[in-house]
Write an enzyme that holds these catalytic residues in place. Structure first.
Site, mmCIF file in Angstrom:
data_model
loop_
_atom_site.group_PDB
_atom_site.id
_atom_site.type_symbol
_atom_site.label_atom_id
_atom_site.label_comp_id
_atom_site.label_asym_id
_atom_site.label_seq_id
_atom_site.Cartn_x
_atom_site.Cartn_y
_atom_site.Cartn_z
ATOM 1 N N GLY A 1 -4.741 -5.760 6.710
ATOM 2 C CA GLY A 1 -5.897 -4.912 6.948
ATOM 3 C C GLY A 1 -6.888 -5.420 7.978
ATOM 4 O O GLY A 1 -7.463 -4.634 8.735
ATOM 5 N N THR B 1 0.827 -1.208 0.000
ATOM 6 C CA THR B 1 0.000 0.000 0.000
ATOM 7 C C THR B 1 0.863 1.261 0.000
ATOM 8 O O THR B 1 1.961 1.246 0.538
ATOM 9 C CB THR B 1 -0.848 -0.013 1.286
ATOM 10 O OG1 THR B 1 -1.804 -1.060 1.177
ATOM 11 C CG2 THR B 1 -1.556 1.289 1.542
ATOM 12 N N ARG C 1 -13.588 -8.555 -0.731
ATOM 13 C CA ARG C 1 -12.927 -8.165 0.527
ATOM 14 C C ARG C 1 -12.439 -6.701 0.460
ATOM 15 O O ARG C 1 -11.859 -6.265 -0.520
ATOM 16 C CB ARG C 1 -11.748 -9.101 0.774
ATOM 17 C CG ARG C 1 -10.911 -8.779 2.008
ATOM 18 C CD ARG C 1 -9.707 -7.933 1.676
ATOM 19 N NE ARG C 1 -8.771 -7.843 2.810
ATOM 20 C CZ ARG C 1 -7.772 -6.971 2.874
ATOM 21 N NH1 ARG C 1 -7.564 -6.130 1.890
ATOM 22 N NH2 ARG C 1 -6.973 -6.939 3.920
ATOM 23 N N GLY D 1 -10.099 -3.928 2.686
ATOM 24 C CA GLY D 1 -9.134 -3.841 3.789
ATOM 25 C C GLY D 1 -9.287 -2.562 4.598
ATOM 26 O O GLY D 1 -10.336 -1.911 4.576
ATOM 27 N N ASP D 2 -8.217 -2.202 5.284
ATOM 28 C CA ASP D 2 -8.260 -1.031 6.169
ATOM 29 C C ASP D 2 -8.031 0.285 5.430
ATOM 30 O O ASP D 2 -8.419 1.347 5.920
ATOM 31 C CB ASP D 2 -7.173 -1.161 7.248
ATOM 32 C CG ASP D 2 -5.780 -1.243 6.627
ATOM 33 O OD1 ASP D 2 -5.601 -2.033 5.673
ATOM 34 O OD2 ASP D 2 -4.872 -0.515 7.071
ATOM 35 N N THR E 1 -0.118 0.777 6.634
ATOM 36 C CA THR E 1 0.040 -0.326 5.688
ATOM 37 C C THR E 1 0.259 -1.608 6.478
ATOM 38 O O THR E 1 1.026 -1.610 7.444
ATOM 39 C CB THR E 1 1.207 -0.113 4.715
ATOM 40 O OG1 THR E 1 1.418 -1.324 3.978
ATOM 41 C CG2 THR E 1 2.508 0.246 5.432
ATOM 42 N N GLY E 2 -0.417 -2.657 6.082
ATOM 43 C CA GLY E 2 -0.263 -3.911 6.810
ATOM 44 C C GLY E 2 -1.447 -4.821 6.576
ATOM 45 O O GLY E 2 -2.232 -4.603 5.645
HETATM 46 N N1 ASP Z 1 -3.489 -2.659 4.288
HETATM 47 C C1 ASP Z 1 -3.744 -3.214 2.982
HETATM 48 C C2 ASP Z 1 -4.946 -4.095 3.053
HETATM 49 O O1 ASP Z 1 -5.101 -4.836 3.992
HETATM 50 C C3 ASP Z 1 -2.606 -4.006 2.460
HETATM 51 C C4 ASP Z 1 -1.292 -3.270 2.400
HETATM 52 O O2 ASP Z 1 -0.984 -2.480 3.287
HETATM 53 O O3 ASP Z 1 -0.551 -3.503 1.438
HETATM 54 O O4 ASP Z 1 -5.714 -4.088 2.105
#
Ligand code: ASP
Length: 353
Positions: free
Chosen positions: A273, A219, A247, A249-250, A270-271
């Site tokens: 989600g 992200t 789906r 994410g966050d 980023t992480g």
């Molecule tokens: N946070 C993002 C998600 O879960 C993924 C990412 O950070 O690359 O969609």
């Protein structure tokens, strides 16, 4: 009839214009700063080629400098973060825009959000497949609709209405990301359904050497402070490889992947989600700054290095204080990250300590 200024009136108006000039000078000299991330995860130096490492540093510098130029020219923090994020969305290096990962269904479905710290305005979009720069649409939702989050095909209808650039979904195909999906599908029991897809023209040519960091969350995000003291935060992503059933994410969830409040901080995350949503990461960091009266670094570390670690949620954040101090916190091996701080110092980094 002729107008003329009496000497007294002339003096008063001269005085007033000097005072207002001074005031705007003061505003101009308020610190400006910007910080970005391009994803966190298992990013190890031993797996990285010098060429790729250089490409990441260069692209992050380009994004930072473009955003900083906006701020230096007196532009808003919103303009700065959209400028920086757009550059990263247009690069195949990051999991956002052009470089977005593939879903289980071999599509690319993008999420993004944006928030303004001065009034808590926010906009977000989720699950779009035709929007070239999702951050622009998130901003469009904030500024030109009565809503906070739009999703899917209807969000694309809105994009068309407000003249946001749409592309054919094939624009988001990259061999790297497709290969990444194929690798993951090898261990996914649901993948049997997909292998029956006789019309699949996309072929798998393993080239793992080139992309040593695919076990990461790519992200992109940016936070900025402008000359008026206004903070803004934005995040854009393709989500996670092999995501299923629409789906989300966050990244497009205000309070999870993105938050900005002039009284506390601006955060982009980023992480993984699912964990970041449950931990309300971005808002929790700002809330700790306000309610516990602790530093932004401490607040970010409490959430990322303690709360998330206990939940087993991988990832990190980039944040900016109301004074323009950049803060990073990540519990993964590395995070693509960088800033230009209030003193104009530029910094980019990839690995952890
Ligand atoms: N946070 C993002 C998600 O879960 C993924 C990412 O950070 O690359 O969609």
């Amino acid at each position: 009839m002729k107008f003329f200024l009496s000497p007294a009136l002339f003096l008063v108006s001269l005085l007033l214009s000097v005072v207002s000039l001074n005031a705007s000078d003061k505003k101009q000299s308020s610190p400006v700063a910007i910080a970005i991330h391009g994803g966190a995860g298992t990013i190890l130096k031993k797996n990285m080629t010098p060429e790729l490492e250089k490409a990441y540093h260069n692209k992050m510098r380009e994004a930072l400098e473009a955003g900083y130029d906006v701020l230096k020219a007196g532009g808003s923090s919103l303009d700065a973060i959209t400028t920086s994020i757009r550059i990263m969305e247009d690069s195949e290096l990051f999991n956002a825009g052009k470089g977005a990962v593939f879903t289980h269904h071999k599509t690319n479905e993008l999420d993004a959000s944006i928030m303004e710290g001065r009034n808590l305005n926010a906009g977000a979009i989720s699950g779009v497949s035709r929007v070239k720069n999702p951050i622009d649409l998130a901003r469009g939702v904030m500024e030109q609709s009565n809503h906070v989050m739009l999703s899917g095909a209807r969000a694309e209808e809105f994009a068309e209405k407000i003249s946001i650039e749409l592309v054919d979904p094939s624009y988001f195909y990259t061999k790297r990301r497709y290969n990444q999906l194929i690798e993951v599908l090898k261990t996914d029991p649901d993948a049997a359904v997909l292998s029956e897809d006789k019309n699949d023209k996309l072929s798998f040519h393993g080239n793992k050497q080139l992309w040593p960091d695919d076990k990461k969350f790519g992200t992109v995000g940016a936070v900025a402070l402008d000359k008026n003291g206004d903070l803004a935060a934005g995040t854009s992503t393709g989500g996670m490889t092999n995501k299923k059933y629409g789906r989300i994410g966050d990244a497009p969830i205000i309070g999870a992947g993105t938050y900005a409040d002039n009284n506390a901080c601006a955060v982009s995350a980023t992480g993984h989600g699912e964990y970041f949503i449950r931990a309300a990461v971005a808002h929790d960091i700002c809330a700790r700054v306000m309610y516990k009266n602790i530093s932004l670094q401490q607040a970010a570390d409490e959430v990322v290095m303690d709360k998330l670690v206990k939940m087993k949620g991988d990832g990190g954040v980039v944040a900016l204080s109301p004074k323009g101090d950049p803060v990073f916190s990540f519990n993964s091996a590395g995070m693509y990250r960088g800033y230009i701080d209030a003193n104009g110092k530029i910094y980019t980094a990839i690995y952890g300590k």
